[in-house]
Design an enzyme around this catalytic site. Structure first.
Site, PDB file in Angstrom:
ATOM      1  CB  SER A   1      -9.195  -1.207   3.099  1.00  0.00           C
ATOM      2  OG  SER A   1      -9.365  -2.527   2.651  1.00  0.00           O
TER       3      SER A   1
ATOM      4  NE  ARG B   1      -4.323  -1.371   0.217  1.00  0.00           N
ATOM      5  CZ  ARG B   1      -4.546  -2.594  -0.238  1.00  0.00           C
ATOM      6  NH1 ARG B   1      -3.590  -3.221  -0.906  1.00  0.00           N
ATOM      7  NH2 ARG B   1      -5.696  -3.197  -0.035  1.00  0.00           N
TER       8      ARG B   1
ATOM      9  CD  GLU C   1      -5.715   1.005   2.060  1.00  0.00           C
ATOM     10  OE1 GLU C   1      -6.340   0.526   1.118  1.00  0.00           O
ATOM     11  OE2 GLU C   1      -5.086   0.316   2.893  1.00  0.00           O
TER      12      GLU C   1
END
Length: 303
Positions: free
Chosen positions: A227, A178, A297
């Site tokens: 997410s 990520r 996120e």
């Protein structure tokens, strides 16, 4: 100086579409968000460079927006310019070697996955069902814990405002779950991916396995941002939130998904403040229970 001058300078510009007071709820997967002072679609590199030069000169804040699949926009909107990449950035070209694709940042990721499949090229199966654009996917190194788009990248072209284009090879950039090491003040324009020729039946089977798993474990089709929190090393946010008993917790129209607890969905009437209230409650409960401070996120705009 300011917004009025920027509008006057950019109205009628070649390869630039300009809309004033555009509702950003129309441009995010959350279907939430107030209005942007300016919404600009730049269809070429020249347009993008000129647009940013004008906005900078007139001291109008700006951001780049893909498909808004990882973004929560304030109910008050954004007092600035939102820029999205148009035609020139929505092309993909297969090289003569038959397995290297150069893809514009504005290409929809789902389209790229299907394009690779139709050409019998493997490597992107993990991305089936992931929303957004290629530029957004590269900027957050989208994928799973074990596979991500960064591992396929050979070359990236970016634009550094005020300086021009920059080129990066794969090994010039740090890649991790990520995240990546690309400068945050540069705009991704295109990327070159190296894929692997494979049997179409095998590619399809792998795509279907990923898609079945996503549909079983994620609220596919719901209005959400994916997410909400980044998984800490060795931990699952979804599991921690579920163990805190927060599945189904809601404020207004925002709810912790009963399918996956790291997703907060808009049931149809949620405001941005509803979503923020749920995020804050989940954050505090997990910190209280596990001593873990979750990192978001999702990106925030206009707050």
């Amino acid at each position: 100086m300011g917004l009025f001058n920027a509008v006057m300078s950019l109205s009628g510009s070649i390869d630039t579409d300009l809309i004033e007071d555009e509702r950003l709820a129309r441009h995010t997967s959350y279907r939430i968000g107030g209005r942007a002072s300016l919404f600009l679609i730049c269809h070429s590199y020249h347009s993008l460079r000129r647009t940013i030069d004008v906005l900078t000169r007139e001291e109008v804040p700006w951001v780049i927006l893909g498909k808004g699949s990882n973004l929560l926009v304030s109910d008050d909107g954004y007092r600035g310019a939102v820029i999205t990449l148009g035609r020139e950035f929505q092309r993909s070209v297969l090289s003569e070697d038959g397995q290297t694709m150069t893809v514009g940042a504005g290409v929809i990721l789902a389209r790229l996955v299907n394009d690779a499949f139709s050409r019998g090229l493997s490597g992107l199966e993990f991305a089936v069902g992931i929303p957004g654009t290629v530029g957004g996917a590269v900027s957050m190194n989208a994928g799973t814990r074990d596979e991500w788009i960064g591992s396929l990248i050979e070359d990236i072209v970016t634009y550094k405002p005020g300086a021009g284009m920059r080129h990066y090879r794969h090994d010039d950039v740090f890649w991790a779950y990520r995240e990546n090491g690309l400068p945050k003040d540069e705009i991704i324009l295109e990327t070159t991916l190296r894929l692997t020729p494979a049997n179409k039946a095998d590619i399809r089977a792998k795509m279907e396995r990923y898609l079945v798993r996503r549909r079983r474990t994620q609220p596919v089709g719901s209005a959400c941002c994916g997410s909400v929190f980044r998984n800490p090393a060795g931990r699952s946010v979804g599991a921690m939130v579920e163990e805190c008993g927060l599945k189904g917790f809601s404020v207004g129209g925002a709810e912790v998904s009963p399918v996956h607890a790291n997703f907060i969905v808009n049931s149809g009437t949620a405001s941005a403040s509803d979503v923020v209230a749920v995020i804050q409650h989940v954050y505090e409960k997990v910190k209280e229970t596990y001593g873990v401070e979750l990192q978001p996120e999702v990106k925030f705009l206009g707050f």
